[in-house]
Design a protein around this motif. Sequence first.
Motif, PDB file in Angstrom:
ATOM      1  N   THR A 153       0.847  -1.194   0.000  1.00  0.00           N
ATOM      2  CA  THR A 153       0.000   0.000   0.000  1.00  0.00           C
ATOM      3  C   THR A 153       0.890   1.254   0.000  1.00  0.00           C
ATOM      4  N   HIS A 154       0.504   2.215  -0.804  1.00  0.00           N
ATOM      5  CA  HIS A 154       1.142   3.552  -0.877  1.00  0.00           C
ATOM      6  C   HIS A 154       2.593   3.522  -1.338  1.00  0.00           C
ATOM      7  N   TRP A 155       3.057   2.389  -1.812  1.00  0.00           N
ATOM      8  CA  TRP A 155       4.396   2.372  -2.428  1.00  0.00           C
ATOM      9  C   TRP A 155       4.514   1.167  -3.347  1.00  0.00           C
ATOM     10  N   GLY A 156       5.554   1.212  -4.144  1.00  0.00           N
ATOM     11  CA  GLY A 156       5.855   0.094  -5.020  1.00  0.00           C
ATOM     12  C   GLY A 156       7.315   0.186  -5.404  1.00  0.00           C
ATOM     13  N   TRP A 231       1.277   0.153  -4.772  1.00  0.00           N
ATOM     14  CA  TRP A 231       0.673   1.492  -4.719  1.00  0.00           C
ATOM     15  C   TRP A 231      -0.827   1.454  -4.427  1.00  0.00           C
ATOM     16  N   GLN A 232      -1.299   0.397  -3.802  1.00  0.00           N
ATOM     17  CA  GLN A 232      -2.735   0.281  -3.564  1.00  0.00           C
ATOM     18  C   GLN A 232      -3.160   1.204  -2.408  1.00  0.00           C
ATOM     19  N   PRO A 233      -4.387   1.716  -2.464  1.00  0.00           N
ATOM     20  CA  PRO A 233      -4.835   2.601  -1.385  1.00  0.00           C
ATOM     21  C   PRO A 233      -5.180   1.841  -0.098  1.00  0.00           C
ATOM     22  N   HIS A 234      -5.313   0.499  -0.208  1.00  0.00           N
ATOM     23  CA  HIS A 234      -5.705  -0.285   0.974  1.00  0.00           C
ATOM     24  C   HIS A 234      -5.377  -1.749   0.737  1.00  0.00           C
ATOM     25  N   SER A 235      -5.100  -2.488   1.814  1.00  0.00           N
ATOM     26  CA  SER A 235      -5.030  -3.949   1.729  1.00  0.00           C
ATOM     27  C   SER A 235      -5.687  -4.524   2.972  1.00  0.00           C
ATOM     28  N   ASP A 236      -6.419  -5.602   2.804  1.00  0.00           N
ATOM     29  CA  ASP A 236      -7.070  -6.225   3.962  1.00  0.00           C
ATOM     30  C   ASP A 236      -6.089  -7.015   4.828  1.00  0.00           C
ATOM     31  N   GLY A 237      -4.842  -7.135   4.370  1.00  0.00           N
ATOM     32  CA  GLY A 237      -3.861  -7.849   5.193  1.00  0.00           C
ATOM     33  C   GLY A 237      -2.461  -7.595   4.682  1.00  0.00           C
ATOM     34  N   PRO A 238      -1.435  -7.882   5.527  1.00  0.00           N
ATOM     35  CA  PRO A 238      -0.056  -7.699   5.076  1.00  0.00           C
ATOM     36  C   PRO A 238       0.378  -8.826   4.140  1.00  0.00           C
ATOM     37  N   GLU A 239       1.604  -8.752   3.629  1.00  0.00           N
ATOM     38  CA  GLU A 239       2.118  -9.748   2.688  1.00  0.00           C
ATOM     39  C   GLU A 239       1.880 -11.169   3.195  1.00  0.00           C
TER      40      GLU A 239
END
Length: 336
Positions: A153-156, A231-239
């Motif tokens: 999220t927010h980076w790549g 670069w996603q605005p949200h994720s329901d969980g970490p890697e």
Amino acid sequence: MKLKAAFTGAGYIINIHARAAEAQKDVELAAVVARPSEKAEALRQKFQIPEQYESVEQMLQAGGVDALVIGTPNFLHASQAIAALEAGVHVMVEKPMAMNTGEAKKMIEASLKSGAKLMVAHFWRFDADVLWLKEQAQKLGKIIRTKGYGVHTHWGPSGWFTQKALAGGGAMVDMGIHALDTARFLLGDPQPVCVYAKSGTYYQDFDVDDTGMTIVEWDNGAVSYVESGWWQPHSDGPEAATQLYGTRGFGQLFPTLLEMPNRETQKVDIIRSGFEYPRKEHCSQSIYDSQMAYFIKCIHEDRTPSPGAAEGLINMKVVDAVYESARTGTSVEIKR
Ligand SMILES: NC(=O)c1ccc[n+]([C@@H]2O[C@H](COP(=O)([O-])OP(=O)(O)OC[C@H]3O[C@@H](n4cnc5c(N)ncnc54)[C@H](O)[C@@H]3O)[C@@H](O)[C@H]2O)c1
């Protein structure tokens, strides 16, 4: 006698692998192969590695190496692994194993021919939370579906990661593959039957995917849903966070626990793993240390590594199917 290990690449992941090798009693850090040479020199000095080479071929010619850890850009994985395997040098290669299924198969051929071990660094299989959930998974009855995340999220990343010719793909091969392999491991390594995927590039200007949704149907009837992204605005969980939906209960990673409906009390019993969440470091050095210890053990005990050729190849087959499905807009069958 100590096993002499060489490292190719001199970036983020090789530093972690070199530290993991340093932590093993029976391993000697023997050589580094990287370009540009200043990067290789920095790694050599940091870990006091005696030999430095410009190419794997040069290193093999000089001899004196038992194993090679490959942490270079993806387009180099197959050629470097094949050269080493053909020379009888054991290989642990980073994920994705190769650029595609065809390359992965050639790596396997080289390993089978020489007998040198081929391990693929799907490191989540060495994580304590993942291993706990795998052990508990039998309590869930038949697992019908899984949901997993390989999302930044927010980076790549930048550089070679974002160039198709050097990386093979984008967020799916970089991050989604972690969630894919974790789901498959937790399901007991079923074979993929069919893949449906949507992917695209929405957040930056490059020729690989930064967004993906993949559905994999497995031969045991289970279905996995995997989200990949940068670069996603949200994720329901970490890697690698994965949820398991079973006929008798629910299990999940990060936080790692089971939710078991209790018929007698009409309540849901929570069985907690006891592992800390959020973690201080999501991808901690200790996971890589365990992975390296296992690679060395496979060499010493003449075992076929798992995750190895078989697991790496399946992931490449799914990745190829993901990109084909996204391109054609149809589901793609995977032949065994
Ligand atoms: N399992 C994980 O947690 C994890 C994390 C990050 C990266 N990876 C994987 O590791 C690999 C490397 O990723 P990274 O983040 O370390 O990348 P990176 O860009 O930090 O490092 C790549 C290194 O390869 C070297 N290199 C480039 N061309 C070379 C050549 N011709 N010969 C030898 N070395 C060369 C570069 O000097 C650089 O040091 C990728 O396959 C990536 O998918 C895995």
